[in-house]
Design a protein around this motif. Sequence first.
Motif, PDB file in Angstrom:
ATOM      1  N   LYS A 194      26.030  26.959  39.289  1.00 21.90           N
ATOM      2  CA  LYS A 194      27.142  27.321  40.163  1.00 21.90           C
ATOM      3  C   LYS A 194      26.678  28.437  41.094  1.00 21.90           C
ATOM      4  O   LYS A 194      26.246  29.485  40.652  1.00 21.90           O
ATOM      5  CB  LYS A 194      28.331  27.782  39.336  1.00 21.90           C
ATOM      6  CG  LYS A 194      28.840  26.692  38.414  1.00 21.90           C
ATOM      7  CD  LYS A 194      29.949  27.180  37.543  1.00 21.90           C
ATOM      8  CE  LYS A 194      30.374  26.064  36.609  1.00 21.90           C
ATOM      9  NZ  LYS A 194      31.342  26.505  35.644  1.00 21.90           N
TER      10      LYS A 194
ATOM     11  N   ASN B   9      29.102  23.637  42.708  1.00 24.77           N
ATOM     12  CA  ASN B   9      29.481  23.588  41.306  1.00 24.77           C
ATOM     13  C   ASN B   9      29.157  22.212  40.741  1.00 24.77           C
ATOM     14  O   ASN B   9      28.424  21.452  41.337  1.00 24.77           O
ATOM     15  CB  ASN B   9      30.959  23.956  41.127  1.00 24.77           C
ATOM     16  CG  ASN B   9      31.888  23.087  41.913  1.00 24.77           C
ATOM     17  OD1 ASN B   9      31.511  21.994  42.334  1.00 24.77           O
ATOM     18  ND2 ASN B   9      33.107  23.544  42.127  1.00 24.77           N
ATOM     19  N   ASP B  10      29.735  21.880  39.610  1.00 26.67           N
ATOM     20  CA  ASP B  10      29.432  20.609  38.950  1.00 26.67           C
ATOM     21  C   ASP B  10      29.855  19.399  39.764  1.00 26.67           C
ATOM     22  O   ASP B  10      29.238  18.346  39.688  1.00 26.67           O
ATOM     23  CB  ASP B  10      30.111  20.550  37.574  1.00 26.67           C
ATOM     24  CG  ASP B  10      29.578  21.640  36.649  1.00 26.67           C
ATOM     25  OD1 ASP B  10      28.419  22.043  36.844  1.00 26.67           O
ATOM     26  OD2 ASP B  10      30.324  22.057  35.753  1.00 26.67           O
ATOM     27  N   GLU B  11      30.911  19.536  40.564  1.00 28.08           N
ATOM     28  CA  GLU B  11      31.412  18.395  41.352  1.00 28.08           C
ATOM     29  C   GLU B  11      30.651  18.174  42.652  1.00 28.08           C
ATOM     30  O   GLU B  11      30.679  17.104  43.226  1.00 28.08           O
ATOM     31  CB  GLU B  11      32.902  18.561  41.668  1.00 28.08           C
ATOM     32  CG  GLU B  11      33.805  18.372  40.456  1.00 28.08           C
ATOM     33  CD  GLU B  11      34.126  19.688  39.795  1.00 28.08           C
ATOM     34  OE1 GLU B  11      34.239  20.704  40.499  1.00 28.08           O
ATOM     35  OE2 GLU B  11      34.236  19.701  38.560  1.00 28.08           O
ATOM     36  N   GLY B  12      30.000  19.201  43.188  1.00 31.29           N
ATOM     37  CA  GLY B  12      29.270  19.040  44.451  1.00 31.29           C
ATOM     38  C   GLY B  12      29.175  20.333  45.227  1.00 31.29           C
ATOM     39  O   GLY B  12      29.342  21.407  44.698  1.00 31.29           O
TER      40      GLY B  12
ATOM     41  N   TYR C 230      30.545  22.494  48.625  1.00 31.52           N
ATOM     42  CA  TYR C 230      31.700  22.614  49.517  1.00 31.52           C
ATOM     43  C   TYR C 230      31.431  23.736  50.516  1.00 31.52           C
ATOM     44  O   TYR C 230      30.870  24.773  50.162  1.00 31.52           O
ATOM     45  CB  TYR C 230      32.963  22.929  48.732  1.00 31.52           C
ATOM     46  CG  TYR C 230      33.278  21.898  47.682  1.00 31.52           C
ATOM     47  CD1 TYR C 230      33.922  20.718  48.044  1.00 31.52           C
ATOM     48  CD2 TYR C 230      32.922  22.087  46.364  1.00 31.52           C
ATOM     49  CE1 TYR C 230      34.203  19.755  47.099  1.00 31.52           C
ATOM     50  CE2 TYR C 230      33.207  21.128  45.405  1.00 31.52           C
ATOM     51  CZ  TYR C 230      33.845  19.966  45.778  1.00 31.52           C
ATOM     52  OH  TYR C 230      34.107  19.014  44.835  1.00 31.52           O
TER      53      TYR C 230
END
Length: 95
Positions: free
Chosen positions: A70, A89-92, A94
């Motif tokens: 992160k 982060n874990d999702e991508g 931004y």
Amino acid sequence: MKKKILLCTIIVSCFMLTGCFKKGEKEIVKDFAKKVENNKGYHLTGDLEIVNNEETYRYTVDVSSSNNEKIRVSLKNKTNNHEQIILRNDEGVYV
């Protein structure tokens, strides 16, 4: 006279003691490498200057990371206080 001799003896013995316990270059590098490997995160701040032809842009940069997964990067323009944040982060990623 005795005080001066005692003071000189104390100073010389302090220099000798600190010199005897000095770590070598290899030990210092090894200790630093261990600290970097065991690091769980970091926080950096600094100034960034971008020169584009005749224009110069100045930013304040703030970077934070935890577990190298992160990451948060903040770029703040010094002239107009415009701030841009980049998050990973874990999702991508931004912006």
